[in-house]
Design a protein around this motif. Sequence first.
Motif, PDB file in Angstrom:
ATOM      1  N   THR A 144       0.781  -1.169   0.052  1.00 36.20           N
ATOM      2  CA  THR A 144       0.051  -0.066   0.053  1.00 36.20           C
ATOM      3  C   THR A 144       0.877   1.119  -0.088  1.00 36.20           C
ATOM      4  OG1 THR A 144      -0.095  -0.100   2.553  1.00 36.20           O
ATOM      5  CG2 THR A 144      -1.976  -1.098   1.227  1.00 36.20           C
ATOM      6  N   GLU A 145       2.465   0.980   0.233  1.00 37.64           N
ATOM      7  CA  GLU A 145       3.111   2.272   0.242  1.00 37.64           C
ATOM      8  C   GLU A 145       4.137   2.104  -0.637  1.00 37.64           C
ATOM      9  OE1 GLU A 145       3.769   4.406   3.975  1.00 37.64           O
ATOM     10  OE2 GLU A 145       1.873   3.253   4.841  1.00 37.64           O
ATOM     11  N   ASN A 146       4.750   2.901  -1.359  1.00 35.68           N
ATOM     12  CA  ASN A 146       5.641   2.621  -2.190  1.00 35.68           C
ATOM     13  C   ASN A 146       7.245   2.971  -1.615  1.00 35.68           C
ATOM     14  OD1 ASN A 146       7.162   2.047  -4.544  1.00 35.68           O
ATOM     15  ND2 ASN A 146       7.037   4.283  -5.325  1.00 35.68           N
ATOM     16  N   LYS A 147       7.675   1.919  -0.840  1.00 43.89           N
ATOM     17  CA  LYS A 147       8.796   2.160   0.327  1.00 43.89           C
ATOM     18  C   LYS A 147       9.471   0.823  -0.533  1.00 43.89           C
ATOM     19  CE  LYS A 147       8.003   5.330   3.018  1.00 43.89           C
ATOM     20  NZ  LYS A 147       8.701   6.714   3.031  1.00 43.89           N
ATOM     21  N   ILE A 148      10.702   1.044  -0.403  1.00 41.54           N
ATOM     22  CA  ILE A 148      11.769  -0.155  -1.181  1.00 41.54           C
ATOM     23  C   ILE A 148      11.560  -1.329  -0.255  1.00 41.54           C
ATOM     24  CG2 ILE A 148      13.860   0.928   0.409  1.00 41.54           C
ATOM     25  CD1 ILE A 148      15.526   0.008  -1.911  1.00 41.54           C
TER      26      ILE A 148
END
Length: 439
Positions: free
Chosen positions: A182-186
């Motif tokens: 849901t979140e564009n984190k690496i």
Amino acid sequence: MTATVLAACAGLIFCGGIWAVGILGCTAARKRYRLRPRSPLATAAPTSAPGVSILRPLKGLDTNLYENLESTFAQEYPNFEILLSAADENDQALPVARELIAKYPQVNCRILVGEEVVGVNPKVNNLIRSYREAAHDILWVIDSNVTVHSGTLARSVDALVGPPNATKRIALVHHVPFAVVTENKIGSRIEEAFLNTNHAKMYIAINTAAVDSCVMGKSNLYRRSDLERVNGSLKPIPPNGVQPGPCGLQAFGRFLAEDNMIAGALWHELGDRHDLSCDVARNIVGNMSLSDYILRRARWIRVRKHMVLAPTLVEPFTESVVLSLILSWSLKTLFGISPWISIVAHFAAWIYVDLDVYASLAGHPLPAEQRWSFMAAWAARELLALPIFLFAIFGSEVIWRGRRYTILRNGEVARAEQSRSWFQRLRQPKNYDPINTEL
């Protein structure tokens, strides 16, 4: 025949064995997850369906918490209750739980606040009251960061009950995790690539072969009456027998990986088996940095090291990078094939199998708009596998939910004292005590 040729033959056989496991996982995923029929229990009368108590431990505002919890309220099953438990009466998840109870007044749901400390595992301490107060024998323990399809419970009960002519009784039904970012984190992206490809492939293959217990605790069904007979010693007991001493969920509070130990106990102590239903546990991955991902993977490697040492030590040789080196050297030695050709062919086939597993679990191929970001995360996961393993294997301390634990030799855990790293100790002046006050 020289020692080099013998080693190359052994390497080729080993690579063939790992590839056979991967192909088994891929084909089993196709058969199991590409068709999910509706269970007859979905429309059965309440009196004809086994009762199920759904236990969901709460701890803070997990990503997508409302939808995760709502997925259990919306189960197409005629006979179930929901028990939501929180250790603290001020837990932020409780208003969400109360809102859902108001939205679904027809669902039998209760909130239990306050933990009972039976061990060092906070999840077990949170669950123990729900476990004891559950009205039904069949328990569905599902994490708060998981959402499931509305037909999951009915299909899972079908698998748990099994056909009347089954040769082995099923004591536990579990669901393969499928990551949803849901979140564009690496770190989130790498976790998604790992869970939805290589992890799922190996997880499904091991459970299809059914050579031993291999279970994650995101979403599990089992009977309380079975759990009350075992204690995690993994020592077989006679039919209808009970292990001496404390049994039941409280006996597993001494383990960090209580889910794996419960599954192992049902397998080895009762002699029963596990089954995967045709549903996935959609694991909602929130804000995960790269360091979060590394520490998470290292934590479970350290736990497995103290539970199943031999398979853990073999793990690096089953990963794509190390395996490609073994394969390329073996083919070069035996047949003179260029290493570059074999490495490129190896990775092309490996990626194809992984993406096929993804398509089986997701119900559709990898979307075109996600292709390059997903493949970049997939490549990062493959390259990080060996460094993370080497970092994890030489240590026994882990941090879980803000608490530090020491993994013991038998798989149990103990709370660890807060300790400083060697670098912090090196920098510590020798002639005076540190001042903790901020200036």
